[in-house]
Structures are given as structure tokens and as C-alpha cells.
Design a protein around this motif. Structure first.
Motif, PDB file in Angstrom:
ATOM      1  N   PHE A 145      53.864  34.638   0.981  1.00 50.72           N
ATOM      2  CA  PHE A 145      54.541  35.802   0.892  1.00 50.72           C
ATOM      3  C   PHE A 145      54.254  36.273  -0.551  1.00 50.72           C
ATOM      4  CE2 PHE A 145      56.522  37.932   4.518  1.00 50.72           C
ATOM      5  CZ  PHE A 145      56.119  36.934   5.643  1.00 50.72           C
TER       6      PHE A 145
ATOM      7  N   MET B   8      50.753  37.161  -1.285  1.00 48.95           N
ATOM      8  CA  MET B   8      50.718  38.381  -1.128  1.00 48.95           C
ATOM      9  C   MET B   8      51.142  39.205  -1.984  1.00 48.95           C
ATOM     10  SD  MET B   8      51.043  38.850   2.964  1.00 48.95           S
ATOM     11  CE  MET B   8      52.627  39.204   3.169  1.00 48.95           C
TER      12      MET B   8
ATOM     13  N   PHE C 243      49.001  42.018  -4.376  1.00 52.30           N
ATOM     14  CA  PHE C 243      49.039  43.153  -4.056  1.00 52.30           C
ATOM     15  C   PHE C 243      49.341  44.080  -5.447  1.00 52.30           C
ATOM     16  CE2 PHE C 243      52.108  46.758  -3.311  1.00 52.30           C
ATOM     17  CZ  PHE C 243      51.362  47.582  -2.361  1.00 52.30           C
TER      18      PHE C 243
ATOM     19  N   ILE D 287      47.136  46.829  -7.442  1.00 51.89           N
ATOM     20  CA  ILE D 287      47.572  48.229  -7.793  1.00 51.89           C
ATOM     21  C   ILE D 287      47.325  48.458  -9.364  1.00 51.89           C
ATOM     22  CG2 ILE D 287      49.490  49.681  -8.492  1.00 51.89           C
ATOM     23  CD1 ILE D 287      50.569  49.205  -5.646  1.00 51.89           C
TER      24      ILE D 287
ATOM     25  N   ILE E  93      45.860  52.524  -1.097  1.00 48.25           N
ATOM     26  CA  ILE E  93      46.762  51.513  -1.923  1.00 48.25           C
ATOM     27  C   ILE E  93      46.632  52.112  -3.281  1.00 48.25           C
ATOM     28  CG2 ILE E  93      47.154  49.383  -2.737  1.00 48.25           C
ATOM     29  CD1 ILE E  93      46.373  48.404  -0.045  1.00 48.25           C
TER      30      ILE E  93
ATOM     31  N   GLY F 149      49.442  53.989  -6.122  1.00 49.90           N
ATOM     32  CA  GLY F 149      49.871  53.431  -7.355  1.00 49.90           C
ATOM     33  C   GLY F 149      51.322  52.619  -6.998  1.00 49.90           C
ATOM     34  N   TRP F 150      52.183  52.646  -8.165  1.00 46.38           N
ATOM     35  CA  TRP F 150      53.405  52.114  -8.014  1.00 46.38           C
ATOM     36  C   TRP F 150      54.453  52.996  -7.298  1.00 46.38           C
ATOM     37  CZ3 TRP F 150      53.680  47.072  -7.911  1.00 46.38           C
ATOM     38  CH2 TRP F 150      52.999  46.295  -8.965  1.00 46.38           C
ATOM     39  N   PHE F 151      54.428  54.322  -7.344  1.00 52.59           N
ATOM     40  CA  PHE F 151      55.382  55.272  -7.014  1.00 52.59           C
ATOM     41  C   PHE F 151      55.022  55.870  -5.583  1.00 52.59           C
ATOM     42  CE2 PHE F 151      56.280  54.704 -11.422  1.00 52.59           C
ATOM     43  CZ  PHE F 151      57.848  54.337 -11.361  1.00 52.59           C
TER      44      PHE F 151
ATOM     45  N   PHE G 129      50.507  49.445   6.775  1.00 54.74           N
ATOM     46  CA  PHE G 129      50.982  48.924   5.455  1.00 54.74           C
ATOM     47  C   PHE G 129      50.499  49.523   4.268  1.00 54.74           C
ATOM     48  CE2 PHE G 129      50.676  46.191   1.615  1.00 54.74           C
ATOM     49  CZ  PHE G 129      52.196  46.102   1.429  1.00 54.74           C
TER      50      PHE G 129
ATOM     51  N   SER H 255      52.086  52.163   1.637  1.00 53.43           N
ATOM     52  CA  SER H 255      51.785  51.963   0.060  1.00 53.43           C
ATOM     53  C   SER H 255      51.421  53.269  -0.579  1.00 53.43           C
ATOM     54  CB  SER H 255      50.717  50.961  -0.111  1.00 53.43           C
ATOM     55  OG  SER H 255      50.613  50.411  -1.477  1.00 53.43           O
TER      56      SER H 255
ATOM     57  N   GLY I 234      53.524  51.572  -4.446  1.00 54.09           N
ATOM     58  CA  GLY I 234      53.613  49.894  -4.515  1.00 54.09           C
ATOM     59  C   GLY I 234      55.085  49.121  -4.561  1.00 54.09           C
TER      60      GLY I 234
ATOM     61  N   ALA J 223      56.332  49.166  -1.108  1.00 57.82           N
ATOM     62  CA  ALA J 223      55.441  48.188  -0.372  1.00 57.82           C
ATOM     63  C   ALA J 223      55.947  46.846  -0.649  1.00 57.82           C
ATOM     64  CB  ALA J 223      54.229  48.352  -0.563  1.00 57.82           C
ATOM     65  N   ILE J 224      56.142  46.417  -1.998  1.00 53.72           N
ATOM     66  CA  ILE J 224      56.698  45.239  -2.170  1.00 53.72           C
ATOM     67  C   ILE J 224      58.160  44.957  -1.584  1.00 53.72           C
ATOM     68  CG2 ILE J 224      57.380  43.600  -4.114  1.00 53.72           C
ATOM     69  CD1 ILE J 224      54.786  44.229  -5.453  1.00 53.72           C
TER      70      ILE J 224
ATOM     71  N   ILE K 129      57.537  43.803   1.679  1.00 53.37           N
ATOM     72  CA  ILE K 129      57.109  42.490   2.034  1.00 53.37           C
ATOM     73  C   ILE K 129      58.404  41.345   1.973  1.00 53.37           C
ATOM     74  CG2 ILE K 129      55.868  40.644   0.912  1.00 53.37           C
ATOM     75  CD1 ILE K 129      53.905  42.600  -0.019  1.00 53.37           C
ATOM     76  N   MET K 130      59.240  41.930   0.750  1.00 57.95           N
ATOM     77  CA  MET K 130      60.319  41.103   0.583  1.00 57.95           C
ATOM     78  C   MET K 130      61.444  40.865   1.886  1.00 57.95           C
ATOM     79  SD  MET K 130      60.097  39.231  -2.220  1.00 57.95           S
ATOM     80  CE  MET K 130      58.415  39.341  -2.608  1.00 57.95           C
TER      81      MET K 130
ATOM     82  N   TYR L 182      60.398  41.263   4.940  1.00 53.18           N
ATOM     83  CA  TYR L 182      59.700  40.500   5.844  1.00 53.18           C
ATOM     84  C   TYR L 182      60.154  39.012   5.574  1.00 53.18           C
ATOM     85  CZ  TYR L 182      57.453  43.897   8.651  1.00 53.18           C
ATOM     86  OH  TYR L 182      57.067  44.939   9.403  1.00 53.18           O
ATOM     87  N   LEU L 183      60.193  38.660   4.229  1.00 54.78           N
ATOM     88  CA  LEU L 183      60.254  37.288   3.712  1.00 54.78           C
ATOM     89  C   LEU L 183      61.834  36.928   4.231  1.00 54.78           C
ATOM     90  CD1 LEU L 183      59.625  34.707   2.291  1.00 54.78           C
ATOM     91  CD2 LEU L 183      60.208  35.917   0.170  1.00 54.78           C
TER      92      LEU L 183
ATOM     93  N   ILE M 256      49.373  42.383   6.257  1.00 55.82           N
ATOM     94  CA  ILE M 256      49.107  42.820   5.132  1.00 55.82           C
ATOM     95  C   ILE M 256      48.109  42.322   4.185  1.00 55.82           C
ATOM     96  CG2 ILE M 256      50.652  42.869   2.864  1.00 55.82           C
ATOM     97  CD1 ILE M 256      53.072  43.092   4.577  1.00 55.82           C
TER      98      ILE M 256
END
Lengths: 465, 439
Positions: A17, A20, A24, A28, B305, B309-311, B332, B336, B341, B344-345, B348-349, B351-352, B389
Motif C-alpha cells: 500500500f 502504491m 502515485f 503526480i 490523474i 493533480g493534487w487538488f 480510481f 483522482s 491526488g 486519492a491518497i 488508499i489509506m 483501504y489500508l 489502483i
């Protein structure tokens, strides 16, 4: 017991994870603008909803393209110089062209701090896109435009040691300000005003090709002092008559004289003495039939000469008729390389990119593409190109106060020979700096060389700059 | 004005999911009941807020009343689900429940934005699956005999996959679905569950080498049928789940190493044997040179993606549908692209976080069968997230699997909700036993 192995497995997954998330984030941050500025990226069209397209400037800060917003919020792309820069700056509609296409993504991106972007967002306003500062020189472009007004054709002027393009103009042109109203007329015009002839126009080189025949002869050990040819004004090849320009007889000429006066008979003679297949090899090295680092839409120059071609075709090829075709941009690049001790630089159109507040985001450095000559070779070649101006076909270009010109003229007969394309290619020096130039005028009556006149008009301005 | 509201919502969304993520990880560390309760309450609050704000944007952009109605039904669904679970099962794992609902929530928002009709379909599937899932924990708590039928799970699952291989419908080049007339079913989504139950069951009985060989033969048969059906993503998930369950159950690293290296060999063989594998790998190595063909999908995903960008470009400011099959394999990228971004991160967290919650349940289990089952299901979901992802961001070749609870797809969402219900059942059962044993 098992909890231990479950724990280990968990570490593996936590690791996956994180890889990933890191990859990612890296993508970006590191994604390249070139990747985003891809014609398959249709999302760039969406950017105009959030960003006002940036401005395009000339090298000395004059606006070549800007987006004007009226009181009702309607945006209109405006080109203050009308058709003057229409090919190189291009248009942002109808499939996009020129720099508007090449830097589409950058113009529609606002590289400002994210804080200011958030504030712009929260005010409900649009971002202001990046501005592009080009290498283009308005005065020289204007001079080229004025002097070419009677002819179809193209002019390219570059800085030899940087590859900076100062002038790129193509005639006929169109007015990008009224492109929407006139699209049908312009796109169906049989003179193809949309085509940038500087990079896309494939022209028969005519006598400018003698530069390559000469170069091959010199590379094979030929020297001016050893060479003598007696020109009678015409030669017979395979029963057909080939004459010099205007049927003039040049008398006894050495190698330099043959080049300066552009003697066809002598160059057939020189060509016949070359090793078989050697001219094709040289033209490969000169980047005929190959990709060029032009970035804009362009055509590859073409050269072909089979070893078993008939004598007439061979003779034609030696002095630039034959099946050879080349673009003005390609010829300007080659002349840059000659002026630059053999190194061909990638053409540069853009000096730097700034954000809307004037902060520089990206500067572009000159980049050598390929060394196509050695210094020994260019040193040998230069006197020949100088003699064309000093006492040859381009003697009209020998009277500038500050500028020294080197070059080669050409008059390429097309179709049945009633019309011709007039060429001048070469380079000029002023204050220790070298610039290359390529001029072509289409469909001129035989017997005149307007390209020399055009060059002269432009250099008159340049000489006083 | 509308633009300002949408801009505020765009940035608020990042804060909401960020807050949710932080609270979720803090909840893992909290020990007292009061503290935990406060975390769960905050989670729900943030989730409802995200739902309301997102649907506000959707409404501003579409001006369609049906969107408000759908959003209203969705919120009611979440309120009922969360509270019904709590009423029926006071010992329910709230973290599991909240994470499930929040992910479904994000899926609803994205699907409604992409396609209203698909969102409605997805919603109906969710409601039905949740209704079924409400009884599953009870069934699992009551009947310990379920583990005895492991051969039935193994053989039935394999039979289903073979059936798909023989008479299956082809979707995007893979045979993965059965057309039952009134509904199209993707059995490989459900067989995942029976597969984990089978491996856990057979290992619960016996862990000697002979048993492992039998499990490998039957498990391997699943994987081979899936590869032949071109369902590469599922084949990989089954394979990885198998290796990890064997490792967890036996505790022997040698099985993990042997399994993964034989998997690598199998991958090389599959690459040389099947053109569809080669296509995926080629599109991964250099999609830019084949952008008009095999590389089209992945490059469109990267454009999304990158442009986000980030926002993010903002909800409705991008165009996710430029990416083929965006609502399934590439959701995904759509998230994103429009949410950005950072969002999206955080996803991911989450899901973790979910994976860790699963593992914690497995840790707590005293019963071996339950322990390996929960662990196996955690691996199935965790690896599926990695494949989707990872494929969307070009970390690995795209394998065409869904993002659990978010992607569009009836079988996928129903099967995932069932997985959650099974884990809930095992958890509730364990808590009850712990209480009885005075722990």
C-alpha cells in the motif's frame, strides 16, 4: 504461532500500500508536461473552463497572442499583429497549430502557488494561465513579411549558435482574428494559406543543392586549384541539352568559380567524378529522408538517387533538379550548422515560460542536435559560400555596413520550366554572431531572383538593428 | 456564486476524507469505549457531510430533482444500515461497518456523477445485498458445522468457474459472466468466498504435506480455469490468497517463497503462451508508443490523474468518461481526476485501515478456521485493491479488476458486502465467546 505469520503477511501488504501511495504521489509530481500536452489528452480542452489561456510574447515583450475577456465574461483570442505571425504562433481553434498547439497545455496551466490557486478558486474566478516568451523578433518578421508580399514562399532566420528562431514567415497567410468567420474560405483556398511553408513546403532545391555536391567533392579530396572546367553555356547528356542559367557561358572556371557562378555544366562534371552512392550517403548525413527536431508540423526533405539511375537523372540531381525536395527550415538548419562549426542545434521558438505574475517557471537552453560537419569541413566550405556573395550570383548582398553574408542562390525550374522557385540560403555575421537564413519564392518568372531581393530587404533592416 | 460553492465543496471534500482517515487510524489506537464511540460518531458525521456536499455539487451541475431524491434515498440507506446493524448486533464491529459505508458512499457519488442510471442500479444491488448480509452474521455465529463442507465449496466453486469458461459471456475480451436471463452474474466474485472457505476448511482439518498437495491441486485448478477464461485479475487474486493462507496456517516461510517463485515462473509461462497477457504487459511497459490502440486506456487514466493533480479538477470539471470502462477497472483514476491526488491518497489509506481492521479480527480469533478465513478474505480484498489502483496508476500491468465497494458492478458489490458480513459474523461470535470466557 500463526499470529506471527499473519503479522509478517500484514507487513508485506502494508508495504504494498505504501509503494502504491508513494508511486502515485511521484507520478503526480513528476508527470511531464510533454506527456500531458498530448493530442490524445482531450482533458486539456476542459482546462479552458477553469483557466484563462496565457499570452504569447515576442522576444522583446510585444504581445503576439492574448485572451481578452469582455464584460459579459466571453473570452476571445486576439492576435494584435493579425496575420504577421499566423503560422508560427498558430491558432488555438480548428485543431490548433503552431506554438498555440505546441504549448497548449502550458498556456492553459497556471503554475502559481497552490495557495493563490485556492484563493482564486474560492473567489469563483478563473486561473490565469502561463505566458510564453518566444524567440521571435517582430522587426525582422515584419521585414520578411513586407519584402515577401508579392510572392508565395517562406523565410526562416535563426541564430546559428543557439537555434533560436527569429523569423518564421510563410506567404500566403490568413488573419487568425477572423478565422471563425472565414474558416471555410481559408481552408478551401487553393493557395493553402494554412500551410506553414517554412516547415511543410517541399521545394525542388535547384542550384542551392550544389552546396551538397560541392561538399561531397571536397570531402573526396577535391581542391579548387586542381579543378578547371570550360563552360560553353550548355552540355549534352544522353542526347539532351542542359544549359546554364539564361544560357550564359561561364568560360573557363575553377571550382570556386563554378560554385560562385552556379555553373550547371561544371557541376555535372563534378558530380560524375564522385564515387558511386556517395552523394546518397552525404544526404543521409545531412538529414534528408529523416526526422528533424523541428517540433512543429513538418515534412521530411527527400533525396533519392539510385546507383543505376540514368545519366540524365544523375546530371539533373547534381545541380538540384532531379527528384530532390527540401524544406526551407531544413536548409536553415544546415546553414546554421555550417556557421556553427558543424553542430546543428535544435530550433528554439520559446525562450522561457512565466506564470501570470511574471515569475519564471521554465527556461530553455540551446541544445545541440547533431554534428553534421567537422570544423575542418565547414572551414573549407565557407570561402565558397563567401565567394557567391563577393563575386558570384549574390553579389547584391555584398554592400552592408556591418553584416557579412555567405550563401548560395538557386533557381529551381518547376513543371515545364516556364516558372521557377527562387532560393537563397546561407548565413550572415554581425558583431561576432552568426545567423542562418533560408528564403524561397514560388512561381517566379524565369530570369529573376526575388529571393536575393527579399534577403537584401531583410538584411537592410537587420544591418541597422 | 455556484462556482464559489463548488470550489468550497471541492476543498472541503479533501478535509472531510482527510479527517475521516485520521479518525480511523486514531480509533485503532483508542482503548476506552467512550473514546472509540466518539471516533465512530465523528466518522459517521464526516461521511454524511461528504454525501450531502457532493450531492449539492451534483445538483448544482445537473439541476435534476431526481438526483436529490436518489441522494436522499442513499443517506437513508446508510442511516438504516448503520443503525439496524447496531440494533440487531450490539457487538458489531463499528470500524468495519463505518469503513464499508464510507467506501460505498464514495462509490455512489462517483457513479452518480458518471451515470445516473448506473448509480441507481448499484444502489438497488447494495440495498438487496445489505438486507441479505444482515442475517449472515447470525448464520455464521450459530452454525459451526459450516467448515465441514469444505470439499463442497472447493468443487462447487470450481464447477461454477468451469461453467463460465464453457458457456460464459465475453466482456472486454474475458469470459467472466453468466447470463441468467434476468440478471448477469460474475461467479468469480462469489467463488472468491467459497475458495477461501475451502482452503481454510481443508487446512483446519489437517496441515500435513498431503493435504497441502490436495489443496494445491484443487486451488490450482481454480486459477488455471480463470487464466483460460482470460480473467487474469481474479486468477492472480485467487493465487495470492492461496499462498498467503497456506503460509499463515502453517507458519512456514518456505511455502510463501515456494509459492511466490512458482507464481513468477507461471507468470512467465503465461506471458509466452497467451497473447492477452502480452498485450497487457506491452501496454504497461510503454503505453505512449501504442497510445491509439492497446495503450489508450492506461494513458487516458494517466491523463486523468495527471490533470487532476493534487487538488483535482473538481467534480464535473473533468471528464472521467474519456477513460474506457472508467466505472469499473478505472474508477480510481476518475476519483483522482476530479477529487485530486490528496483525496486519492486518503482513499488508499482508508483501504489500508480496512485491511488492518480485518487483520485485527483475524488476530482475535481463537478458532483456527475462522482465523484463516478472515485472514484469507483480508488478502483477497487487500490484493484486489492493489491490483486495481496499481493498474490504474501504471505501477503494474492492468488486470481488469474492480475497486471493492466503489466500482460499478452488481456481483462485485454484493460479493464484497457478503465478505464484510462474514467477517462481522466471525467477529461478533468471537466477542460473545470472549465475554463468556470472562475475557
Amino acid at each position: 504461532m500463526e499470529n506471527k505469520s499473519i503479522m509478517r503477511a500484514t507487513y508485506i501488504f502494508v508495504g504494498l500500500f505504501f509503494i502504491m501511495a508513494v508511486y502515485f504521489s511521484y507520478y503526480i509530481e513528476a508527470k511531464s508536461d510533454e506527456q500531458m500536452n498530448n493530442s490524445y489528452n482531450k482533458l486539456t480542452n476542459k482546462l479552458s473552463e477553469t483557466t484563462v489561456r496565457g499570452k504569447i510574447y515576442s522576444a522583446d515583450g510585444k504581445i503576439l497572442a492574448e485572451t481578452v475577456t469582455d464584460d459579459a465574461g466571453n473570452e476571445q483570442r486576439s492576435y494584435p499583429y493579425n496575420d504577421l505571425f499566423c503560422h508560427i504562433v498558430g491558432i488555438e481553434s480548428y485543431g490548433k497549430s503552431g506554438l498555440e498547439s505546441l504549448y497548449n497545455y502550458k498556456l492553459l496551466t497556471a503554475d502559481t502557488s497552490w495557495v493563490s490557486k485556492v484563493f482564486t478558486d474560492l473567489k469563483g474566478e478563473k486561473y490565469e494561465g502561463n505566458n510564453i516568451i518566444t524567440t521571435l523578433n517582430v522587426d525582422l518578421q515584419q521585414a520578411a513579411y513586407n519584402s515577401m508580399s508579392d510572392y508565395k514562399g517562406a523565410v526562416v532566420i535563426m541564430e546559428a549558435d543557439t537555434g533560436k528562431v527569429l523569423t518564421m514567415m510563410s506567404n500566403p497567410s490568413y488573419n487568425p482574428n477572423t478565422i471563425n468567420e472565414q474558416w471555410d474560405t481559408i481552408s478551401n483556398d487553393e493557395n493553402s494559406p494554412l500551410v506553414n511553408r517554412a516547415t511543410m513546403g517541399l521545394y525542388t532545391p535547384g542550384s542551392i543543392f550544389k552546396l551538397f555536391t560541392l561538399e561531397e567533392y571536397l570531402e573526396e579530396g577535391g581542391q579548387s586549384s586542381d579543378y578547371i572546367f570550360n563552360c560553353t553555356g550548355s552540355v549534352q547528356v544522353s542526347g539532351k541539352n542542359i544549359s546554364c542559367a539564361n544560357g550564359r557561358s561561364h568560360g573557363t572556371v575553377d571550382l570556386m568559380g563554378s560554385f560562385a557562378n552556379s555553373c550547371n555544366g561544371s557541376f555535372i562534371n563534378i558530380g560524375n567524378s564522385l564515387k558511386s552512392g556517395s552523394l546518397s550517403k552525404l544526404c543521409d548525413r545531412m538529414l534528408f529522408n529523416s526526422e528533424l527536431p523541428i517540433k512543429l508540423t513538418y515534412n521530411k526533405s527527400r533525396f533519392s538517387l539510385a546507383d543505376d539511375a540514368d545519366d540524365f537523372l544523375k546530371a539533373q540531381t547534381y545541380f538540384g533538379q532531379g527528384e530532390t525536395l527540401c524544406t526551407p527550415m531544413h536548409m536553415a538548419l544546415i546553414c546554421s550548422a555550417i556557421a556553427n562549426e558543424g553542430g546543428m542545434l535544435e530550433p528554439m521558438y520559446v525562450e522561457k515560460i512565466e506564470n501570470a505574475y511574471g515569475t519564471t517557471i521554465e527556461t530553455f537552453e540551446p541544445k545541440e542536435y547533431k554534428a553534421i560537419f567537422t570544423k575542418v569541413q565547414t572551414d573549407a566550405l565557407k570561402p565558397y559560400m563567401r565567394s557567391v556573395v563577393e563575386n558570384g550570383t549574390a553579389i547584391r548582398l555584398n554592400d552592408f555596413a556591418n553584416t557579412t553574408v555567405y550563401g548560395k542562390t538557386g533557381t529551381a525550374q518547376i513543371d515545364d520550366g516556364s516558372k521557377a522557385n527562387s532560393w537563397f540560403i546561407g548565413f550572415f555575421e554581425k558583431d561576432g554572431k552568426s545567423y542562418s537564413i533560408a528564403v524561397v519564392c514560388e512561381d517566379v518568372p524565369n530570369n529573376v531572383s526575388p529571393s536575393i531581393t527579399v534577403t537584401k530587404e531583410i538584411l537592410k533592416i537587420f544591418d541597422q538593428m | 456564486m455556484a462556482n464559489i460553492i463548488m470550489a468550497i465543496i471541492k476543498y472541503l471534500s479533501i478535509f472531510l476524507i482527510g479527517g475521516y482517515t485520521v479518525v480511523s487510524f486514531r480509533a485503532l489506537k483508542r482503548t476506552t469505549k467512550e473514546q472509540k464511540k466518539r471516533c465512530y460518531f465523528t466518522q459517521n458525521l464526516l461521511m454524511y457531510l461528504f454525501m450531502i456536499l457532493s450531492f449539492t455539487t451534483i445538483y448544482i451541475k445537473t439541476m435534476a430533482d431526481k438526483v436529490i431524491i436518489l441522494g436522499g434515498f442513499m443517506i437513508i440507506y446508510f442511516i438504516i444500515t448503520i443503525n439496524l446493524y447496531r440494533v440487531i448486533y450490539p457487538k458489531v464491529n463499528r470500524m468495519l461497518l463505518n469503513n464499508m459505508c464510507f467506501l460505498i458512499n464514495i462509490g455512489f457519488v462517483m457513479l452518480t456523477r458518471i451515470s445516473y442510471t448506473r448509480a441507481v442500479k448499484q444502489f438497488i444491488f447494495c440495498v438487496v445485498a445489505t438486507a441479505i448480509s444482515l442475517v449472515l452474521p447470525w448464520v455464521f455465529g450459530k452454525t459451526k458445522a459450516l467448515r465441514k463442507f469444505y470439499y463442497l465449496y472447493g468443487l462447487l466453486g470450481l464447477a461454477m468457474l468451469i461453467l463460465v469458461y464453457i458457456i460464459g459471456e465475453t466482456t472486454y475480451g474475458a469470459m467472466i459472466s453468466l447470463d441468467l436471463g434476468f440478471i448477469t452474474l460474475q461467479p468469480s466474485e462469489f467463488v472468491k468466498i467459497s475458495f477461501v472457505l475451502f482452503i481454510s476448511g481443508i487446512l483446519h482439518k489437517n496441515k500435513n504435506f498431503g493435504t497441502i498437495v490436495i489443496s494445491a491441486v484443487l486451488g490450482g485448478a481454480h486459477v488455471i480455469v480463470l487464466v483460460l477464461s482470460r480473467d487474469l485479475g481474479s486468477a492472480l487474486i485467487y493465487f495470492v490468497a492461496y499462498i498467503f493462507i497456506i503460509y499463515a496456517a502453517t507458519g512456514k516461510v518456505v511455502y510463501l517463497i515456494a509459492g511466490l517463485s512458482s507464481g513468477a515462473v507461471a507468470a512467465v509461462i503465461a506471458y509466452n503462451l497467451f497473447s492477452h497477457v502480452q498485450v497487457r504487459v506491452a501496454a504497461w511497459m510503454d503505453p505512449w508508443s501504442i497510445i491509439d490502440d492497446k495503450g489508450y486506456q492506461i494513458t487516458q487514466s494517466l491523463f486523468g490523474i495527471g490533470m487532476g493533480g493534487w487538488f483535482g479538477m473538481g467534480l464535473y470539471k473533468g471528464e472521467p468518461t474519456y477513460i474506457p470502462v472508467v466505472d469499473q477497472d478505472f474508477i480510481f483514476s476518475a476519483i483522482s481526476e476530479e477529487f485530486g491526488g490528496f483525496f486519492a491518497i486518503f482513499l488508499i489509506m482508508i483501504y489500508l485501515n480496512l485491511f488492518i481492521v480485518f487483520i485485527r479480527v483475524a488476530f482475535r480469533c481463537t478458532d483456527q478456521f475462522y482465523k484463516t478465513t478472515v485472514f484469507g478474505l483480508a488478502v483477497v480484498l487487500g490484493f484486489q485493491v492493489f491490483l486495481t489502483i496499481g493498474g490504474a496508476i501504471k505501477l503494474i500491468p492492468s488486470t481488469g479488476v474492480t475497486l471493492p465497494l466503489i466500482s460499478y458492478g452488481g456481483s462485485s458489490i454484493v460479493a464484497t458486502i457478503l465478505i464484510f458480513a462474514i467477517v462481522q459474523g466471525i467477529y461478533i461470535n468471537q466477542v460473545r465467546e470472549d465475554v463468556q470466557n470472562g475475557k
